[in-house]
Design an enzyme around this catalytic site. Structure first.
Site, PDB file in Angstrom:
ATOM      1  N   LYS A 287      -9.242  10.677   1.684  1.00  0.00           N
ATOM      2  CA  LYS A 287      -9.887  10.254   0.472  1.00  0.00           C
ATOM      3  C   LYS A 287      -8.505   9.734  -0.458  1.00  0.00           C
ATOM      4  O   LYS A 287      -7.799  10.613  -0.624  1.00  0.00           O
ATOM      5  CB  LYS A 287     -10.627  11.357  -0.343  1.00  0.00           C
ATOM      6  CG  LYS A 287     -10.865  11.027  -1.493  1.00  0.00           C
ATOM      7  CD  LYS A 287     -12.044  12.201  -2.146  1.00  0.00           C
ATOM      8  CE  LYS A 287     -12.471  11.644  -3.635  1.00  0.00           C
ATOM      9  NZ  LYS A 287     -13.192  12.711  -4.076  1.00  0.00           N
TER      10      LYS A 287
ATOM     11  N   LYS B 244     -12.481   7.070   2.382  1.00  0.00           N
ATOM     12  CA  LYS B 244     -12.867   6.435   1.073  1.00  0.00           C
ATOM     13  C   LYS B 244     -11.921   6.160   0.231  1.00  0.00           C
ATOM     14  O   LYS B 244     -10.915   6.963   0.205  1.00  0.00           O
ATOM     15  CB  LYS B 244     -13.673   7.801   0.565  1.00  0.00           C
ATOM     16  CG  LYS B 244     -14.117   7.615  -0.860  1.00  0.00           C
ATOM     17  CD  LYS B 244     -14.623   9.017  -1.506  1.00  0.00           C
ATOM     18  CE  LYS B 244     -14.791   8.933  -2.713  1.00  0.00           C
ATOM     19  NZ  LYS B 244     -15.259  10.163  -3.684  1.00  0.00           N
TER      20      LYS B 244
HETATM   21  C1  PBG Z   1     -15.364  14.178  -6.438  1.00  0.00           C
HETATM   22  C2  PBG Z   1     -15.966  12.735  -5.996  1.00  0.00           C
HETATM   23  C3  PBG Z   1     -15.799  11.572  -6.585  1.00  0.00           C
HETATM   24  C4  PBG Z   1     -16.214  10.658  -5.814  1.00  0.00           C
HETATM   25  C5  PBG Z   1     -17.305  11.180  -4.808  1.00  0.00           C
HETATM   26  N1  PBG Z   1     -16.757  12.510  -4.958  1.00  0.00           N
HETATM   27  C6  PBG Z   1     -14.798  11.257  -7.455  1.00  0.00           C
HETATM   28  C7  PBG Z   1     -13.364  11.309  -7.714  1.00  0.00           C
HETATM   29  O1  PBG Z   1     -12.608  11.782  -6.535  1.00  0.00           O
HETATM   30  O2  PBG Z   1     -12.979  11.391  -8.886  1.00  0.00           O
HETATM   31  C8  PBG Z   1     -16.393   9.130  -6.160  1.00  0.00           C
HETATM   32  C9  PBG Z   1     -17.581   8.602  -5.558  1.00  0.00           C
HETATM   33  C10 PBG Z   1     -17.704   7.014  -6.065  1.00  0.00           C
HETATM   34  O3  PBG Z   1     -16.529   6.454  -6.815  1.00  0.00           O
HETATM   35  O4  PBG Z   1     -18.613   6.365  -5.569  1.00  0.00           O
HETATM   36  N2  PBG Z   1     -16.460  15.033  -6.261  1.00  0.00           N
END
Ligand code: PBG
Length: 327
Positions: free
Chosen positions: A200, A253
């Protein structure tokens, strides 16, 4: 022209022929639909930066899961916006919280829907970071890794008790998959799967999500825990670690700016690979579509097909319910 003449266009002549030789298939069963669950009785708030996406109260979220499953999208991932926030995000392991209630509501109405829960703290802490804050040796504040792990296990167990099929840790702490796997097994939840947000990145494409989930950090950013967008080899190390620790499915991601990473993970590992077509990617298509600058439906189909072509088995996408009838 050489002889015999090579003419690839022969196989592009009609839609039936094109369908015969199509290499990549996209089906509603490849899609996972994200839902935002909020407190309250009958809430359906559209998110300004994500047209077509709503913050939903528990029963309205269950309605939305039913509607998605009616068009073939049989799995959802739930994000919770709690009633109250504190420094450690303790409302995230409350059995009466919005997520456990939404899990039970969906399972009561249609048990075969696959319910996945995002496991993280940014929506639950008053500072918006993904864990417990503390001071490092140099005096700066940061998320503390190991104290956060203990709380992640509590949150994952809360979701498992309510009946989640899979938990999806998205915080990027080191060792979280192993800690959660051990915690689930020790509590008798050996059947609950772990979908790890393995690679991520610290991405600008999460902006609209943070509006939807009310989870923007109140100071600083997430670059001390999420990955540097410049790194691909590091993603492979992260994925290898998560698989060693017991991840059943690994995720990359965001998706679009990281298709090379999706491909590399697909080629290197044998577990199912998911990719998250994130909020900013969705918002770009919606915005350009609204302005009449692109054909949103065709663009969405192209994007999702490309993510599959890069090697993703599963795609988390806000377009899931809307696009499924056209697959
Ligand atoms: C954190 C989380 C995020 C997303 C999914 N889980 C946000 C972040 O890391 O700030 C982002 C998903 C998206 O942008 O569609 N709980």
């Amino acid at each position: 022209m050489t002889f015999p003449e090579t003419r690839p266009r022969r196989l592009r002549r009609t839609e039936a022929i094109r369908a015969m030789v199509r290499e990549t298939r996209l089906s509603p069963s490849n899609l996972i639909y994200p839902l935002f669950v909020v407190p309250g009785g009958d809430v359906r708030n559209e998110v300004g930066s994500m047209p077509g996406v709503f913050q939903l109260s528990v029963e309205r979220a269950a309605d939305e899961a039913m509607a998605a499953s009616d068009v073939g999208v049989r799995s959802v991932i739930l994000f919770g916006i709690p009633e109250s926030k504190d420094a450690v995000g303790s409302s995230s392991w409350d059995d009466g919280g919005v997520i456990p209630r939404a899990i039970r509501a969906i399972k009561r109405r249609r048990p075969e829907i696959v319910v996945i829960t995002d496991v993280c703290f940014c929506e639950y802490t008053d500072h918006g970071h993904c864990g417990v804050l503390g001071e490092r040796r140099d005096g700066t504040r940061d998320v503390l890794n190991d104290p956060t792990l203990a709380n992640l296990v509590k949150q994952a167990l809360c979701h498992a008790r309510a009946g989640a099929d899979m938990v999806a840790p998205s915080d990027m702490m080191d060792g979280r998959v192993g800690a959660i796997r051990r915690g689930l097994d020790e509590a008798g939840f050996a059947d609950t799967a772990v979908l790890a947000y393995a690679a991520k990145y610290a991405s600008a494409f999460y902006g609209p999500f943070r509006d939807a989930a009310d989870s923007a950090p109140s100071f600083g950013d997430r670059r001390s825990y999420q990955m540097d967008p410049a790194n691909a080899r590091e993603a492979l190390r992260e994925v290898a670690l998560d698989i060693e620790e017991g991840a059943d499915i690994v995720m990359v991601k965001p998706a679009l700016a990281y298709l090379d990473v999706v491909r590399a993970v697909r080629d290197r590992f044998d577990v199912p690979v998911a990719a998250y077509n994130v909020s900013g990617e969705y918002a770009m298509l919606k915005a350009a579509g609204k302005l009449g600058w692109i054909d949103e439906r065709r663009a969405a189909l192209e994007v999702l097909t490309a993510i599959r072509r890069a090697g993703a088995d599963l795609i988390l996408t806000y377009h899931a319910k809307e696009i499924a009838p056209f697959l």
